[in-house]
Write an enzyme that holds these catalytic residues in place. Structure first.
Site, PDB file in Angstrom:
ATOM      1  N   GLU A 191     -48.188  51.205  88.769  1.00 45.31           N
ATOM      2  CA  GLU A 191     -46.974  51.719  88.111  1.00 45.31           C
ATOM      3  C   GLU A 191     -45.927  50.627  87.964  1.00 45.31           C
ATOM      4  O   GLU A 191     -45.235  50.528  86.944  1.00 45.31           O
ATOM      5  CB  GLU A 191     -46.405  52.898  88.915  1.00 45.31           C
ATOM      6  CG  GLU A 191     -45.200  53.579  88.274  1.00 45.31           C
ATOM      7  CD  GLU A 191     -43.862  53.028  88.735  1.00 45.31           C
ATOM      8  OE1 GLU A 191     -42.841  53.401  88.145  1.00 45.31           O
ATOM      9  OE2 GLU A 191     -43.837  52.206  89.676  1.00 45.31           O
ATOM     10  N   ASP A 248     -41.750  60.955  92.690  1.00 46.46           N
ATOM     11  CA  ASP A 248     -41.395  59.542  92.860  1.00 46.46           C
ATOM     12  C   ASP A 248     -40.034  59.431  93.543  1.00 46.46           C
ATOM     13  O   ASP A 248     -39.173  60.305  93.388  1.00 46.46           O
ATOM     14  CB  ASP A 248     -41.362  58.843  91.495  1.00 46.46           C
ATOM     15  CG  ASP A 248     -41.573  57.336  91.601  1.00 46.46           C
ATOM     16  OD1 ASP A 248     -41.684  56.822  92.730  1.00 46.46           O
ATOM     17  OD2 ASP A 248     -41.632  56.670  90.552  1.00 46.46           O
TER      18      ASP A 248
END
Length: 383
Positions: free
Chosen positions: A226, A270
């Protein structure tokens, strides 16, 4: 995951054309004796149509537009069931068994990355529900040269028509070799540990759902790559999610469908674990589910099932988010997948610093989030 405002298109109203002057209506005189019955008949007909409209509207007004119209109409769990679900969570297991093994440097292609990926796989394989585990491994060109990446995809029942997908990334950001170690506790070791704890705590219920071939199943995705390796941009970020979304888009699932179309809701976790986080609904299509999480938080507070949680620190907030966020949901969002982005905004103060460590996590917040999410899963999946 840089944040920043992004313009939203607004619906523009077109100009109305001029209308020609209508011709005078023809009239006829209705005797008073005939007028009253006709008025009563008109009122009766109008009342019937209004009743029909209200019934239809009440059944559809809470449903979002688009693909999510086929989503489940879930109900709240009875209080006894809520307490049982929360009681199945184990804070010690979450922290010591699942979180601490993830708190290592785990940049793509590193020994720590491989170690964490194998830990995720091994943990999922121990669950009695019997998860189908796949690796999406690939090599990509990056600013630091070719690197190997691997996404871990765990699906409870691959044959189910629809998937509730929970996702997070397990890689950590690359810093210069002379920098202090960065273990990314909030970014995103805690989200990964939450997914593992949820799967473990609900193991028996998930196994029963699989046995009865429920049309909706749970899917867990642990994404690699990511973080940007040099500077955030469309080609230097989201390596794993970009590859997996493209793969799912081209992989059949059932008759006339693809694996990405099977995702009914994509929940991305997240930047979780710092004290007093605030979450906002980022997409109107999934506002319904965001408000469900908000309702669960309020309910657990009233039942005294949350720790260090006065009313003034409600996590799920109404109103507009501070800004849009680029994250692993983007490749899925662009392919029409409904996204619920559970990310703390503003970002934690330790974001992308060596202080993003276990020492600066807030255990009550982590465990509160696990409880909110566990109840949400039990309700959504009908466990």
């Amino acid at each position: 995951m840089p944040s920043g405002g992004r313009g939203r298109p607004r619906l523009q109203v077109g100009e109305r054309s001029l209308l020609e002057r209508p011709s005078p209506p023809k009239r006829r005189l209705i005797p008073r004796a005939q007028l009253l019955p006709q008025l009563l008949l008109a009122l009766t007909v109008a009342s019937v149509f209004y009743t029909i409209w209200r019934i239809w509207h009440s059944q559809t007004e809470e449903l979002p537009l688009g693909r999510e119209l086929r989503g489940p109409l879930i109900g709240s769990l009875p209080e006894a069931r809520v307490r049982r679900v929360v009681g199945q969570l184990d804070p010690h297991r979450l922290w010591n068994t699942f979180l601490r093994p993830l708190l290592v440097v785990r940049t793509p292609g590193s020994p720590g990355n491989l170690q964490v990926r194998k830990f995720l796989e091994a943990t999922l394989r121990t669950l009695s529900a019997g998860w189908h585990i796949e690796l999406d491994s690939f090599t990509a060109s990056t600013p630091v040269g070719p690197l190997d990446f691997s996404n871990v995809v765990a699906t409870l029942d691959p044959g189910a028509a629809r998937h509730l997908t929970l996702a997070c990334h397990y890689d950590s950001k690359l810093f210069p070799s002379d920098s202090a170690p960065f273990v990314g506790a909030t970014d995103s070791a805690v989200p990964c540990s939450l997914l593992l704890e949820l799967a473990q705590a609900l193991d028996q219920e998930l196994g029963k759902a699989k046995e009865r071939a429920a049309p909706m199943t749970l899917q867990l995705i642990f994404l690699d790559g990511e973080e940007a390796l040099k500077q955030w941009g469309p080609k230097d970020s989201l390596y794993g999610s970009r590859h997996l979304a493209q793969l799912m888009e081209s992989t059949p699932h059932g008759l006339g469908s693809t694996r990405i179309q099977a995702i009914e809701l994509f929940m991305l976790l997240d930047l979780l674990g710092a004290p007093n986080p605030t979450f906002y609904s980022h997409f109107p299509r999934t506002a319904r589910w965001f408000h469900r999480l908000r309702s669960i938080e309020k309910r657990l507070h009233r039942l005294n099932l949350l720790q260090s949680h006065p009313w003034e620190v409600m996590y799920f907030q109404t109103g507009e988010p501070p800004g849009s966020v680029e994250d692993d949901h983007i490749p899925f969002l662009r392919r029409g997948v409904p996204v619920l982005h559970l990310i703390a905004t503003p970002f934690p103060s330790v974001w992308h610093t060596s202080d993003d460590s276990e020492a600066n996590l807030h255990p009550p917040t982590v465990h509160n989030l696990s409880r909110i999410l566990a109840v949400f899963l039990a309700e959504y999946l009908g466990l």
